[in-house]
Structure formats: structure tokens, C-alpha cells
Design a protein around this motif. Structure first.
Motif, PDB file in Angstrom:
ATOM      1  N   UNK A 246      11.807  22.605   3.006  1.00 23.30           N
ATOM      2  CA  UNK A 246      10.518  22.033   2.731  1.00 23.30           C
ATOM      3  C   UNK A 246      10.602  20.608   3.016  1.00 23.30           C
ATOM      4  N   UNK A 247      11.413  20.168   1.929  1.00 22.08           N
ATOM      5  CA  UNK A 247      11.572  18.705   2.051  1.00 22.08           C
ATOM      6  C   UNK A 247      12.080  18.061   3.450  1.00 22.08           C
ATOM      7  N   UNK A 248      13.310  18.642   3.988  1.00 19.60           N
ATOM      8  CA  UNK A 248      13.463  18.237   5.387  1.00 19.60           C
ATOM      9  C   UNK A 248      12.193  17.985   6.312  1.00 19.60           C
ATOM     10  N   UNK A 249      11.189  19.336   6.467  1.00 15.34           N
ATOM     11  CA  UNK A 249      10.242  19.089   7.242  1.00 15.34           C
ATOM     12  C   UNK A 249       9.375  18.251   6.742  1.00 15.34           C
ATOM     13  N   UNK A 250       9.031  17.964   5.463  1.00 18.16           N
ATOM     14  CA  UNK A 250       8.325  16.801   5.016  1.00 18.16           C
ATOM     15  C   UNK A 250       8.832  15.568   5.682  1.00 18.16           C
ATOM     16  N   UNK A 251      10.260  15.208   5.432  1.00 21.98           N
ATOM     17  CA  UNK A 251      10.831  14.028   5.770  1.00 21.98           C
ATOM     18  C   UNK A 251      10.495  13.750   7.476  1.00 21.98           C
ATOM     19  N   UNK A 252      10.746  14.564   8.117  1.00 23.88           N
ATOM     20  CA  UNK A 252      10.612  14.459   9.547  1.00 23.88           C
ATOM     21  C   UNK A 252       9.102  14.310   9.942  1.00 23.88           C
TER      22      UNK A 252
END
Length: 363
Positions: A246-252
Motif C-alpha cells: 500500500x505504501x509503495x503504491x501511495x509513493x508512486x
């Protein structure tokens, strides 16, 4: 072409010829073809013999072109751009840029917010409040805990390391494309400005192109932001998403949003004059070259990603992916936006001088 251009083109062509011969004679050295892990490309459909022969031919053609008359150079430069920009291109360049920006973007965002606050500007405090609220929500939900952030960072770095060799070839191809793009621009430049390049025309179509280009990253940003909700877009395929994913998606997603904001700078006052909250440089004209180079690189990367994305979407029967990643449209619009910015501020003899008449947005 200048002597430097000829030397650069000749050196590139010799290297390309050597690579083509290597691929042609040594199948194990060929990084593409059926065994390629990256299938968002045309090159995964081409095996070493054909690719090696074409690459060697492109190198030999380049050696001829750099010493050829301008009419021949113009035609040959287009052939070279089609080869490096279509046949041997892939969307890996956008992954490289996207995840690179994802790692550096948060640091840059915090730096900008802090500078705005130190200068006492209200937008800085508003952004700081929003940033604190977002981080707090992430900590409470477990999405942005220190352990998860370390895991995401290590996963991205591990991904780069795993694809290091493959991404190296992607960068090499992009470099060849960039060199021939520069040669082509100089070959087609004759010093005369057509009517569409006048200041009044540029102000009109440049604003439309810039706003359109800024909208192109938004579908992907919204797609990834759904990973913060209980109904992430990929849940049907991957099941429940863990906090790290989830965090990786938000960063992108925020990297894509940052790209949209920076694109609007091409028609904004703060894209011509440094805002008041910028230490040391506030009130000074923004140099023309950095935005043009950065925007040109992204537009070029979109061009390189387009053929592979289209092929992959057709192969998998997922044409809707062209709406999620509108690289074909994004490449054209962003290229036009950058060209308009350069024509408005640089090519008309006004480099470094603010052009308020051509700005569509303000501080």
C-alpha cells in the motif's frame, strides 16, 4: 552539424555497431528476445540474429550519416529515431524514472515545505499541515510505520539491483535515441520560425498542451491512491494488500502527482520566477534550460515507452491500460508543452526573462 556533433555521432555509431555484432555472433549476450523478463516492449519479440543484424546496420548507417549532406542526414536521422525509439525501446525507462522519483520525491517535498514555512508563506504551512495529517494517518493505520518504510525502500532497491543489467540496456538505448534526437533537431533547424511558433500562437497552443500533459499522470495516481482504501484496485488479482505494498503504491501516486504539478509550472508564474519562499533565489528568473531538459527527458521516455505499452496491451487484450498509462498522448502533449515553454522564454531571445503574457497560471 558541428565537429563535436559529428564526433559524438561517430562514437555512438561505432559502439552501436560493436553491440550489434556482439549480439549477432553471441546469442548469450543478447538481453531481449523470448527469455526477456520485460515484455512491455517490441524487442521481446525479436531474437538475437535479427536484432544483432539490425543494430549493426544502424551503427554502420550512423557512421555514414554523420558525414552526409543535410538532406541525407535528415532522412537517416528519422530512420535512426524509429529504430531506437520504436524497435528497440521498452517501457522499462518509465519504471526507472518513476521509482527513482518515488525515492527522491518525498525528500524533495519535505524540503520544499520546510523552505516555504521558514519564509513564513501560508501555502507552506497548509502543505505542512496536510503532510503531518497524512503521515499521522499512515502511522495509525500501520501503512507508514518505520518498519514498513524500511521494507518498501529495500524492496525498491532490490528491484533495481535485480534488473540492473536489463535496465542498463534500456538506458543505453535511451541514450542512443537522445543523441539522434539532438542530431535530428539540429538537422531540421534552418533558423526560420513558422507562424505557429510566433509568441502569440505559442501562448495559445502551449497552454492547452501543458494542461493536457498535466492531466495525463492523474489516472495512474488515482489508481494507486485506491490502495489506501479498503477497496484497492488490485485486490481482485492479488488479494488483500499488505501495508508495504500500500505504501509503495501511495509513493508512486505522489510521484505522479508531483509530475503533474511540475508540468503546470511550464505555464505558471513560479515556472518563470522563483517564488518568494525560495531561499537565495526568490525573485530571480528561473533558468530556461533545466525545465526544458527535465521535461524533454520525460517526454522522450514516454515516446520510448509507447510502442511496448501498445504491444503489451494488444497481446494481453487489455487496451484499457492505454487509458491508465496514456504514454502516446502524454508524449505528444508534454513534448509540445516543453517546446512552447522554450519558444516563449528562450527561442524568442528572452531566455531567463519572465513572460507574463504567456503565463496561464500564477503564484
Amino acid at each position: 552539424m558541428t565537429r563535436t556533433d559529428r564526433i559524438l555521432g561517430a562514437a555512438l555509431s561505432i559502439a552501436v555497431t560493436a553491440v550489434g555484432l556482439l549480439w549477432w555472433t553471441n546469442p548469450a549476450s543478447y538481453p531481449f528476445g523470448a527469455h526477456d523478463r520485460v515484455t512491455v516492449s517490441l524487442s521481446h519479440l525479436i531474437e538475437h540474429a535479427a536484432a544483432g543484424a539490425m543494430t549493426a546496420a544502424a551503427g554502420l548507417l550512423g557512421l555514414v550519416l554523420v558525414f552526409a549532406p543535410r538532406p541525407v542526414l535528415r532522412a537517416g536521422a528519422i530512420v535512426q529515431l524509429l529504430f531506437f525509439g520504436v524497435v528497440m525501446s521498452d517501457a522499462g525507462i518509465m519504471s526507472l524514472l518513476g521509482y527513482g522519483l518515488a525515492l527522491l520525491g518525498p525528500v524533495a517535498l519535505v524540503a520544499v515545505v520546510v523552505m516555504a514555512c521558514l519564509r513564513g508563506r501560508w501555502p507552506g504551512f497548509a502543505c505542512l499541515a496536510a503532510l503531518v495529517a497524512l503521515v499521522s494517518a499512515g502511522v495509525v493505520s500501520g501503512v507508514s510505520s518505520p518498519d514498513v518504510m524500511r521494507l518498501v525502500t529495500s524492496n525498491i532497491i532490490a528491484g533495481f539491483a535485480s534488473y540492473a543489467g536489463r535496465l542498463g540496456w534500456t538506458l543505453a538505448n535511451a541514450a542512443a535515441f537522445a543523441v539522434w534526437a539532438l542530431i535530428a533537431v539540429k538537422a531540421f533547424s534552418d533558423g526560420e520560425r513558422p507562424r505557429w511558433a510566433s509568441a502569440a500562437s505559442v501562448a495559445r497552443w502551449g497552454r492547452v498542451a501543458t494542461i493536457g500533459a498535466a492531466m495525463c499522470p492523474l489516472p495512474y495516481a488515482l489508481y494507486r491512491l485506491t490502495w489506501l482504501t479498503p477497496w484497492p484496485t488490485d485486490s481482485a488479482l492479488t488479494g488483500a494488500l499488505d501495508p508495504g505494498t500500500r505504501l509503495q503504491g501511495v509513493i508512486i501516486a505522489f510521484a505522479a502527482l508531483l509530475g503533474a504539478v511540475l508540468t503546470l509550472g511550464l505555464i505558471s508564474r513560479w515556472g518563470e520566477v522563483f517564488p518568494r519562499w525560495v531561499p537565495f533565489y526568490h525573485g530571480r528568473p528561473v533558468p530556461v534550460r533545466p525545465p526544458v531538459v527535465a521535461g524533454g527527458l520525460i517526454a522522450g521516455a514516454c515516446c520510448l515507452a509507447t510502442p511496448g505499452l501498445v504491444v503489451n496491451a494488444v497481446e494481453n487484450g487489455q487496451l484499457e491500460m492505454l487509458l491508465l498509462w496514456p504514454y502516446p498522448v502524454w508524449a505528444v502533449l508534454l513534448g509540445a508543452a516543453v517546446l512552447a515553454y522554450w519558444l516563449r522564454r528562450g527561442a524568442h531571445g528572452r531566455e531567463g526573462v519572465p513572460d507574463t503574457a504567456g503565463s496561464g497560471l500564477h503564484r
